[in-house]
Design a protein around this motif. Structure first.
Motif, short mmCIF file in Angstrom:
data_model
loop_
_atom_site.label_atom_id
_atom_site.label_comp_id
_atom_site.label_asym_id
_atom_site.label_seq_id
_atom_site.Cartn_x
_atom_site.Cartn_y
_atom_site.Cartn_z
N ASP A 280 9.60 -9.52 -7.43
CA ASP A 280 8.37 -9.50 -8.26
C ASP A 280 7.44 -8.34 -7.54
OD1 ASP A 280 8.58 -11.86 -9.70
OD2 ASP A 280 8.28 -13.19 -8.09
N LEU A 281 6.87 -7.54 -8.58
CA LEU A 281 5.93 -6.68 -8.18
C LEU A 281 4.78 -7.24 -7.60
CD1 LEU A 281 4.80 -3.50 -7.99
CD2 LEU A 281 4.28 -4.05 -10.30
N THR A 282 3.94 -7.24 -6.52
CA THR A 282 3.05 -7.68 -6.01
C THR A 282 1.50 -6.93 -5.63
OG1 THR A 282 3.60 -7.89 -3.59
CG2 THR A 282 4.19 -9.84 -5.11
N PHE A 283 2.02 -5.66 -5.37
CA PHE A 283 0.90 -4.54 -5.19
C PHE A 283 1.30 -3.30 -5.60
CE2 PHE A 283 -0.66 -1.47 -2.15
CZ PHE A 283 -1.95 -2.12 -1.75
N LEU A 284 0.38 -2.63 -6.17
CA LEU A 284 0.50 -1.24 -6.56
C LEU A 284 -0.81 -0.44 -6.33
CD1 LEU A 284 2.39 0.39 -9.55
CD2 LEU A 284 -0.09 0.81 -9.32
N ARG A 285 -0.78 0.51 -5.62
CA ARG A 285 -2.03 1.41 -5.24
C ARG A 285 -1.70 2.81 -5.28
NH1 ARG A 285 -7.30 0.38 -2.69
NH2 ARG A 285 -8.15 2.43 -2.52
N ALA A 286 -2.31 3.64 -6.09
CA ALA A 286 -2.26 5.30 -6.02
C ALA A 286 -3.63 5.64 -5.75
CB ALA A 286 -1.38 5.92 -7.15
N ASP A 287 -3.53 6.68 -4.73
CA ASP A 287 -4.70 7.39 -4.35
C ASP A 287 -4.45 8.82 -4.36
OD1 ASP A 287 -6.62 5.21 -3.83
OD2 ASP A 287 -5.14 4.90 -1.90
N GLY A 288 -5.35 9.73 -5.15
CA GLY A 288 -5.21 10.86 -5.58
C GLY A 288 -6.55 11.79 -5.47
N THR A 289 -5.98 12.96 -5.26
CA THR A 289 -7.15 13.75 -4.73
C THR A 289 -6.66 15.48 -5.64
OG1 THR A 289 -7.65 13.37 -2.64
CG2 THR A 289 -8.33 15.17 -3.14
N GLN B 101 2.96 -9.28 -13.96
CA GLN B 101 4.17 -10.03 -14.36
C GLN B 101 5.43 -9.11 -14.41
OE1 GLN B 101 2.41 -11.53 -18.10
NE2 GLN B 101 0.64 -12.45 -17.22
N VAL B 102 5.72 -8.64 -13.41
CA VAL B 102 6.77 -7.52 -13.49
C VAL B 102 7.83 -7.91 -12.35
CG1 VAL B 102 7.40 -4.97 -13.06
CG2 VAL B 102 5.20 -5.71 -13.83
N THR B 103 9.26 -7.87 -13.00
CA THR B 103 10.25 -8.17 -12.05
C THR B 103 11.24 -6.89 -11.89
OG1 THR B 103 11.44 -8.91 -13.97
CG2 THR B 103 10.28 -10.53 -12.39
N MET B 104 11.55 -6.69 -10.86
CA MET B 104 12.66 -5.56 -10.66
C MET B 104 14.13 -6.25 -10.10
SD MET B 104 12.07 -2.00 -9.07
CE MET B 104 13.20 -0.68 -9.17
N ASP B 105 15.07 -5.93 -10.82
CA ASP B 105 16.60 -6.51 -10.33
C ASP B 105 17.12 -5.31 -9.95
OD1 ASP B 105 16.18 -9.24 -11.37
OD2 ASP B 105 16.33 -8.38 -13.34
N PHE B 106 17.47 -5.16 -8.64
CA PHE B 106 18.26 -4.15 -7.96
C PHE B 106 19.97 -4.79 -8.19
CE2 PHE B 106 14.37 -3.40 -5.84
CZ PHE B 106 14.15 -1.88 -5.94
N ASN B 107 20.76 -3.89 -8.63
CA ASN B 107 22.15 -4.32 -8.56
C ASN B 107 22.57 -3.61 -7.61
OD1 ASN B 107 22.13 -5.84 -11.09
ND2 ASN B 107 21.38 -3.82 -11.94
N GLY C 125 8.26 -6.20 -17.73
CA GLY C 125 7.12 -6.96 -17.37
C GLY C 125 5.88 -6.14 -17.97
N GLN C 126 4.91 -6.46 -17.22
CA GLN C 126 3.66 -5.81 -17.60
C GLN C 126 2.59 -6.07 -16.57
OE1 GLN C 126 2.21 -7.33 -21.33
NE2 GLN C 126 2.15 -9.53 -20.74
N TYR C 127 1.57 -5.36 -16.22
CA TYR C 127 0.45 -5.43 -15.34
C TYR C 127 -0.73 -4.54 -15.80
CZ TYR C 127 1.64 -0.85 -13.70
OH TYR C 127 2.14 0.52 -13.74
N ARG C 128 -1.98 -4.82 -15.16
CA ARG C 128 -3.03 -4.22 -15.43
C ARG C 128 -3.36 -3.12 -14.51
NH1 ARG C 128 -9.30 -5.74 -15.41
NH2 ARG C 128 -8.88 -6.27 -13.27
N LEU C 129 -3.67 -1.86 -14.79
CA LEU C 129 -3.85 -0.89 -13.95
C LEU C 129 -5.48 -0.39 -14.09
CD1 LEU C 129 -2.61 0.83 -11.87
CD2 LEU C 129 -2.35 2.58 -13.74
N VAL C 130 -6.29 -0.53 -12.92
CA VAL C 130 -7.53 -0.28 -13.10
C VAL C 130 -7.83 1.11 -12.35
CG1 VAL C 130 -10.05 -0.54 -12.37
CG2 VAL C 130 -8.26 -2.45 -13.09
N THR C 131 -8.23 2.34 -13.25
CA THR C 131 -8.44 3.50 -12.50
C THR C 131 -9.77 3.99 -12.46
OG1 THR C 131 -6.07 4.01 -13.48
CG2 THR C 131 -7.67 6.03 -12.59
#
Length: 177
Positions: free
Chosen positions: A42-51, A73-79, A88-94
């Protein structure tokens, strides 16, 4: 009595040293490889900082961007064959700040069974993702944490074009289901 006390302290110290094995702190048996990575996360954290730095009439102007994901609500299946499926889906606040002005935007991102490939370099502790439709995901990612239950990845990119220089640091975290 003093000798007995000294022997008791020596015995306790020795017992303590012997009982503190590395296997509690070090996970040498769980190496970064396709077999150990294989599974659903399950994806639990995403953060991007840019300059972004551009020159306007010879004066450098800097803008910062902070993107933070939530409501995952994102899953990643590694084979274990080097392929993966992201869904899945998630919200991104920029939030963008430039010249003292701040603007915030949010959007729901939908990932519909995106597939791709990955390659692990266990010596460098990296995973390279390729053949995806996710912007910025096809890259070499440093593995900052890998164990039986969690994977943390960080990617740093820097690009210079005719407009200026863009530097982005992104961190994503996955927890095994």
């Amino acid at each position: 009595m003093k000798t007995l006390k000294t022997l008791l302290i020596a015995f306790l110290a020795t017992a303590t040293l012997i009982s503190c094995k590395n296997d509690d702190d070090n996970n040498d048996d769980f190496l970064l490889n396709n077999t150990n990575l294989a599974g659903t996360y399950d994806l639990t954290f995403l953060r991007a900082d840019g300059t972004t730095t551009v020159e306007v009439q010879g004066i450098p102007v800097t803008a910062t961007t902070e993107s933070v994901g939530d409501t995952f609500q994102v899953t990643m299946d590694f084979n274990d064959n080097g392929t993966f499926v992201l869904d899945g889906q998630y919200r991104l606040v920029t939030t963008v700040t430039a010249a003292g002005q701040t603007e915030t935007d949010s959007e729901i991102l939908v990932i519909d069974n995106e597939t791709g490939n990955y390659a692990i370099d266990a010596n460098a502790q990296t995973i390279t993702f390729s053949n995806t439709n996710q912007e910025g995901f096809d890259a070499v990612w440093d593995v900052t944490l890998f164990n039986q239950s969690e994977v943390r990845l960080v990617n740093e990119t820097s690009e210079t074009n005719g407009q200026g220089t863009v530097m982005i640091t992104t961190e994503i975290r996955f927890v095994r289901q």
